[in-house]
Design an enzyme around this catalytic site. Structure first.
Site, mmCIF file in Angstrom:
data_model
loop_
_atom_site.group_PDB
_atom_site.id
_atom_site.type_symbol
_atom_site.label_atom_id
_atom_site.label_comp_id
_atom_site.label_asym_id
_atom_site.label_seq_id
_atom_site.Cartn_x
_atom_site.Cartn_y
_atom_site.Cartn_z
ATOM 1 N N SER A 564 -1.613 1.000 -2.623
ATOM 2 C CA SER A 564 -0.736 -0.167 -2.509
ATOM 3 C C SER A 564 -0.107 -0.470 -3.864
ATOM 4 C CB SER A 564 -1.565 -1.371 -2.052
ATOM 5 O OG SER A 564 -0.832 -2.564 -2.175
ATOM 6 N N TYR A 577 -8.846 -7.594 -2.203
ATOM 7 C CA TYR A 577 -7.917 -6.544 -1.759
ATOM 8 C C TYR A 577 -7.385 -5.766 -2.964
ATOM 9 C CZ TYR A 577 -3.928 -4.370 0.628
ATOM 10 O OH TYR A 577 -3.020 -3.465 1.132
HETATM 11 P P1 NAD Z 1 -2.298 -1.975 10.387
HETATM 12 O O1 NAD Z 1 -3.217 -3.123 10.593
HETATM 13 O O2 NAD Z 1 -1.017 -1.971 11.142
HETATM 14 O O3 NAD Z 1 -3.067 -0.632 10.655
HETATM 15 C C1 NAD Z 1 -4.358 -0.450 10.173
HETATM 16 C C2 NAD Z 1 -5.137 0.401 11.154
HETATM 17 O O4 NAD Z 1 -6.427 0.624 10.605
HETATM 18 C C3 NAD Z 1 -5.343 -0.275 12.495
HETATM 19 O O5 NAD Z 1 -5.001 0.596 13.543
HETATM 20 C C4 NAD Z 1 -6.831 -0.600 12.525
HETATM 21 O O6 NAD Z 1 -7.386 -0.555 13.818
HETATM 22 C C5 NAD Z 1 -7.386 0.497 11.644
HETATM 23 N N1 NAD Z 1 -8.681 0.135 11.090
HETATM 24 C C6 NAD Z 1 -9.071 -1.017 10.527
HETATM 25 N N2 NAD Z 1 -10.349 -0.948 10.149
HETATM 26 C C7 NAD Z 1 -10.794 0.276 10.473
HETATM 27 C C8 NAD Z 1 -12.023 0.949 10.333
HETATM 28 N N3 NAD Z 1 -13.088 0.349 9.794
HETATM 29 N N4 NAD Z 1 -12.108 2.225 10.753
HETATM 30 C C9 NAD Z 1 -11.049 2.822 11.313
HETATM 31 N N5 NAD Z 1 -9.867 2.233 11.491
HETATM 32 C C10 NAD Z 1 -9.736 0.969 11.070
HETATM 33 O O7 NAD Z 1 -2.023 -1.923 8.809
HETATM 34 P P2 NAD Z 1 -0.877 -1.225 7.956
HETATM 35 O O8 NAD Z 1 0.021 -2.287 7.456
HETATM 36 O O9 NAD Z 1 -0.293 -0.100 8.650
HETATM 37 O O10 NAD Z 1 -1.736 -0.739 6.709
HETATM 38 C C11 NAD Z 1 -2.207 0.555 6.595
HETATM 39 C C12 NAD Z 1 -2.651 0.812 5.168
HETATM 40 O O11 NAD Z 1 -1.551 0.591 4.317
HETATM 41 C C13 NAD Z 1 -3.769 -0.065 4.675
HETATM 42 O O12 NAD Z 1 -4.667 0.674 3.891
HETATM 43 C C14 NAD Z 1 -3.055 -1.070 3.804
HETATM 44 O O13 NAD Z 1 -3.862 -1.580 2.771
HETATM 45 C C15 NAD Z 1 -1.953 -0.222 3.238
HETATM 46 N N6 NAD Z 1 -0.791 -0.991 2.793
HETATM 47 C C16 NAD Z 1 -0.114 -1.748 3.662
HETATM 48 C C17 NAD Z 1 0.957 -2.489 3.200
HETATM 49 C C18 NAD Z 1 1.737 -3.341 4.136
HETATM 50 O O14 NAD Z 1 2.499 -4.160 3.637
HETATM 51 N N7 NAD Z 1 1.622 -3.196 5.439
HETATM 52 C C19 NAD Z 1 1.321 -2.444 1.874
HETATM 53 C C20 NAD Z 1 0.582 -1.654 1.009
HETATM 54 C C21 NAD Z 1 -0.478 -0.932 1.476
#
Ligand code: NAD
Length: 687
Positions: A564, A577
Site C-alpha cells: 500500500s 494498518y
Molecule cells: P476487498 O475487501 O475488496 O478484498 C479483500 C479480499 O480478501 C476479500 O475477498 C476478503 O474476503 C479476503 N480476505 C479477508 N481476510 C481474509 C483471510 N483471512 N483469508 C483469506 N481471504 C481474506 O479489499 P481490496 O480493496 O481489494 O484490498 C485488497 C488488498 O489491497 C489488501 O491487502 C489491501 O490492504 C490492499 N490495498 C487496498 C487499497 C484500497 O484502497 N482498496 C489500497 C492499498 C492497498
C-alpha cells in the site's frame, strides 16, 4: 456396449444436413466411439450454390473440430463433381490434395475440410462415418487382426492395411468396398472403422452394430489368462496417494517444463491404477500408440516410472529427473532416426506418465491439453486390453508414428488454437481473489493465459469468479480454494490442492486484506493483532508455502505483494494498518534476497485509495477515513483524486495491470522492487 441413442423425434428437430449434425453429436457422446477432436462424418446432398444452381455437395467435418459440440458451421461443403475425377488418379501428394480440395470448397469462411475427406468422397453412400471405437481398434491393432475380422464379419468387412490417411488410403478403401458387394464396414488396420448408409439413421445404426459385434466377439474370446498379466503393485489408498503426489508433482513439473511450462493432471481412476500397477504395463505401454489420432496429444509412448511404494517418496523424487531425461533422450533419438530435413523437434518430454500405485499424470500446454491426453490414454488402455484379450496388441512402427506426429496436416489442427498468452501454461494463486483488487488481478492473469486459483474465506465469491474464468477461458482456468491466510494448516492444505489440480504454482499474489481505522488510544489489542495476523502474518504464511513449493519445483517463481501507499507513508488514525503494510514491504525485500538464488522474484505494488469494488471501503474504513480527513464519506473520491499529481482515481484494473507486468517475463529482471499505483502521491515517491 454403445447404446443405440437414435431418437426420431430429436432427429426431426435437428434436420441440418440431412441429420448429419445430429448423428455426429450423438456418436461423440460416447468417447469410446469418437476420440476428442477425432473422427469424421459426412453426407452427400444436393444443394444450391451461390448463384442458385443445383449442385451435388459433400458435407464433411472440418479438420480438428470436436464432434461432440459440432454445429452445421463445423462442416465444410465441397463440390462433389470436382472431387470424383480424382478416382482416376494413381497418386497424389498431401500438398496437392489439400490445395485441390480447398479449391473444391463451395462456401468460403468454412473450416478446412477433414484430412480424411477423400475417404468420404470416394465411397458411393450418401452418409459415411469414420470413428475410432475402442473395440474395433482392439481388433485392428491385434497382431492377427485381419483374420479376426474375417472370422467375425466374413464378407461384411473389408480389411485395409495401415497406411497414413490421405489419397492412397482413400483409394484403397474405395477399391476394397467396390470389390466387396456384401460389405457394410471397413476396418483400417491399426486405425479405425468406416461405415455407411443411405440415411443418417442407417449409417449411425451400422456404426453402433459394428461396435457391439466387436465387443461381443472380444468378450467371447477372452482367454483364461489375466489381463495385463496380473497385479504387481496395487493402487495405494487415496490419502497415501495424494500425500505422495503433492511431493512428487512439483518435481515432475519442474523437470518436464524445461522448454515450456506444462500443466499436469492426475488420474487415479480404477482402470488407470489397474493398468499402471500391472505386471504387463512396463512392456505393453512401450509398444506404441493405440490410434494415430492420439499421437500429437500423447506422444508415441508414455513414460513408465519404475518404482514401488516401498521405496518411499524420496526415491521417487530422486528418480524422476533421470527418468524424464532418459525419456527425452530416447525421444530425440526417435526424432533423428525418423525426421525429414526440414522438421523441427517438438518438446521431447512425456505427455503421459504412469506410476505404479499412484496412477497416471498427464501433461499439456494447459489444463485442457492435459485433459485431452488423459482422455485419450484411457482409450489406449481400453484398446490394449481388448487386443490382449483376443491376441496380442501391436502398434504403428516408430516411422509410421513419426509420420503422423510430424505430419503437417495433423499439426495444422494445433494451429487452430488461439495464440498463447504471456502466462500460458502458468499457474497463479491470488489470495483475497473474491473481491476488489484480487478479483481484477485474477481476471487479468487469466486473460494473460494463467490458470488461477482464488484463495479466499468468501467461498461464494471465489466460486463465482472461478466459474467465470472457466467459462470465459476454458477448462480448469479458474479454481476456488477456501483458505484463511491466517491459518497455517489451511495455507499448506490450499497449496496442496493447487498442486494436485495443476502440478505446481508459478505466480503468487498475496493480497487478502482487511483495514481497521482508529486513533491509537482507541485501537484494541484484538484489532491490532487481527490486522497483523491477516496482513503481515498472512503474507508470511503464503510466502513460506510458496517458497517451499518453489524449492521442490525448481522453475523459479514470481511473488507479488499487494502492499500500500501506507507501507511508505504514515497516515492518521491507522497505525495498525500502516505498520502491517510497512512490514509487508520489508518482508518482500527480505524474500527477494532469499529468492534470487533460486530464480524467485519478489516485488510489491503500492496502490492507494482504490474505492471501486472494494470490500474494505464498504466497511467502516470509509467512514473512519472520511472522519480522519474531516470530510463526508461521499467526498472521498474527489478528495483522493485531488490528492494525486495526475488528478485521477485508481481502479482495481490499474493495480491488476501492474501485477500482470510483475508476474511474467516482461519483468524478468525486476526483483525487490515496489511499484506505486496511486495516481502520483508526492509523499509516497520512492527513494
Ligand atoms: P476487498 O475487501 O475488496 O478484498 C479483500 C479480499 O480478501 C476479500 O475477498 C476478503 O474476503 C479476503 N480476505 C479477508 N481476510 C481474509 C483471510 N483471512 N483469508 C483469506 N481471504 C481474506 O479489499 P481490496 O480493496 O481489494 O484490498 C485488497 C488488498 O489491497 C489488501 O491487502 C489491501 O490492504 C490492499 N490495498 C487496498 C487499497 C484500497 O484502497 N482498496 C489500497 C492499498 C492497498
Amino acid at each position: 456396449m454403445p447404446a443405440n441413442l437414435w431418437d426420431d423425434a430429436a432427429a426431426t428437430r435437428q434436420p441440418a444436413l440431412d441429420g448429419l449434425v445430429y448423428r455426429s453429436t450423438l456418436l461423440a457422446r460416447d468417447r469410446s466411439v469418437v476420440n476428442i477432436y477425432g473422427g469424421n462424418t459426412s453426407a452427400k446432398l444436393t444443394g444450391a450454390d451461390h448463384v442458385g444452381r443445383s449442385v451435388d455437395l459433400l458435407w464433411v467435418k472440418g479438420s480438428g473440430g470436436d464432434m461432440a459440440a459440432i454445429t452445421e458451421a463445423g462442416f465444410a461443403g465441397l463440390r462433389l463433381a470436382e472431387i470424383l475425377p480424382l478416382l482416376d488418379r494413381t497418386a497424389m501428394t498431401d500438398e496437392e490434395m489439400v490445395e485441390y480440395l480447398t479449391r473444391c470448397a463451395a462456401f468460403p469462411n468454412r473450416p478446412r475440410q477433414s484430412i480424411e475427406t477423400l475417404l468420404h468422397a470416394f465411397l458411393p453412400a450418401r452418409h459415411v462415418d469414420h470413428t475410432h471405437p475402442d473395440a474395433v481398434i482392439s481388433l485392428a491393432c491385434a497382431r492377427d487382426g485381419q483374420e479376426l475380422c474375417r472370422r467375425l464379419w466374413g464378407p461384411r468387412a473389408v480389411w485395409v492395411d495401415y497406411t497414413r490417411p490421405g489419397f492412397t488410403l482413400s483409394l484403397w478403401v474405395s477399391r476394397g468396398v467396390r470389390a466387396a458387394p456384401k460389405a457394410d464396414l471397413v476396418v483400417m488396420g491399426k486405425h479405425g472403422l468406416i461405415t455407411w448408409g443411405q440415411s443418417s439413421r442407417e449409417c449411425y445404426e451400422r456404426t453402433v452394430r459394428a461396435i457391439t459385434e466387436a465387443e461381443e466377439f472380444i468378450a467371447g474370446h477372452t482367454r483364461g489368462r489375466k489381463v495385463f498379466a496380473g497385479t504387481a503393485v496395487p493402487g495405494l489408498p487415496p490419502a497415501k496417494r495424494r500425500e505422495i503426489l503433492t511431493h512428487m508433482l512439483p518435481v515432475l513439473r519442474g523437470t518436464i517444463s524445461r522448454q515450456r511450462p506444462a500443466v499436469l493432471q492426475i488420474d487415479e481412476s480404477e482402470p488407470v491404477l489397474a493398468f499402471a500397477g500391472s505386471e504387463g504395463a512396463a512392456a505393453l505401454s512401450q509398444i506404441g500408440a493405440a490410434c494415430p489420432d492420439h499421437l500429437v496429444h500423447t506422444k508415441r509412448v508414455p513414460l513408465f516410472v519404475t518404482w514401488t511404494p516401498d521405496e518411499g517418496v524420496e526415491a521417487l523424487q530422486a528418480r524422476l529427473p533421470s527418468a524424464v531425461d532418459a525419456y527425452a533422450t530416447a525421444y530425440a533419438r526417435y526424432f533423428e532416426e525418423c525426421r525429414k530435413p526440414s522438421d523441427q523437434m517438438r518438446d521431447p518430454y512425456p505427455r503421459v506418465i504412469l506410476i505404479p500405485g499412484l496412477g497416471m499424470v498427464t501433461a499439456g500446454d494447459d489444463a485442457q491439453g492435459a485433459a485431452v491426453s488423459r482422455q485419450l490414454y484411457h482409450r489406449a488402455i481400453a484398446v490394449m486390453e481388448g487386443s490382449q484379450r483376443v491376441g496380442e496388441f501391436t502398434s504403428l512402427t516408430p516411422q509410421e508414428a513419426y509420420d503422423i506426429e510430424y505430419w503437417p496436416l495433423e499439426l495444422y489442427k494445433l494451429t487452430l488454437r488461439p495464440a498463447p498468452g504471456e502466462l500460458a501454461g502458468r499457474v497463479a494463486v491470488v489470495t483475497g481473489g473474491a473481491s476488489g483488487i484480487g478479483r481484477a488481478t485474477a481476471r487479468r492473469l487469466a486473460r494473460d493465459g494463467a490458470h488461477v486459483a482464488i484463495f479466499d474465506i468468501n467461498d461464494a465469491g471465489a466460486k463465482a469468479l472461478a466459474d467465470e474464468l472457466t467459462e470465459r477461458h476454458g477448462t480448469g482456468r479458474g479454481l476456488a480454494v477456501r483458505c484463511d491466510v491466517t491459518d497455517e494448516g489451511a495455507v499448506a492444505e490450499s497449496f496442496r490442492t493447487v498442486v494436485l489440480a495443476y502440478g505446481g504454482v508459478d505466480v503468487v499474489v498475496s493480497n487478502a486484506g482487511i483495514a481497521l481505522s482508529a486513533p491509537i488510544d482507541e485501537t484494541t489489542l484484538r484489532d491490532w493483532n487481527r490486522t497483523m495476523e491477516v496482513l503481515s502474518t498472512g503474507y508470511f504464511l503464503i510466502s513460506r508455502e510458496a517458497f517451499r513449493l518453489w524449492k521442490e519445483q525448481r522453475m523459479g517463481g514470481s511473488l507479488i505483494f499487494v502492499a500500500s501507499k501506507n507501507s511508505v507513508v504514515a497516515s492518521r488514525n491507522a497505525a495498525a494498518y500502516n505498520t502491517a503494510k510497512a512490514a509487508e514491504l520489508h518482508l518482500a525485500r527480505s524474500l527477494a534476497e532469499e529468492g534470487g538464488p533460486i530464480g524467485v522474484r519478489v516485488n510489491s505494488v503500492l496502490p492507494d485509495a482504490v474505492l471501486q469494488d472494494s470490500g474494505i471501503w464498504d466497511a467502516g474504513w470509509r467512514q473512519a477515513r472520511a472522519a480522519a480527513y474531516g470530510i463526508k464519506p461521499e467526498e472521498l473520491d474527489e478528495y483522493y483524486r485531488q490528492r494525486t499529481v495526475l488528478k485521477v482515481n485508481v481502479l482495481p484494473e490499474h493495480v491488476a495491470e501492474a501485477i500482470s507486468f510483475l508476474a511474467g517475463p516482461r519483468a524478468s529482471r525486476t526483483t525487490g522492487a515496489a511499484l506505486t499505483v496511486d495516481g502520483g502521491v508526492t509523499s509516497a515517491y520512492l527513494r
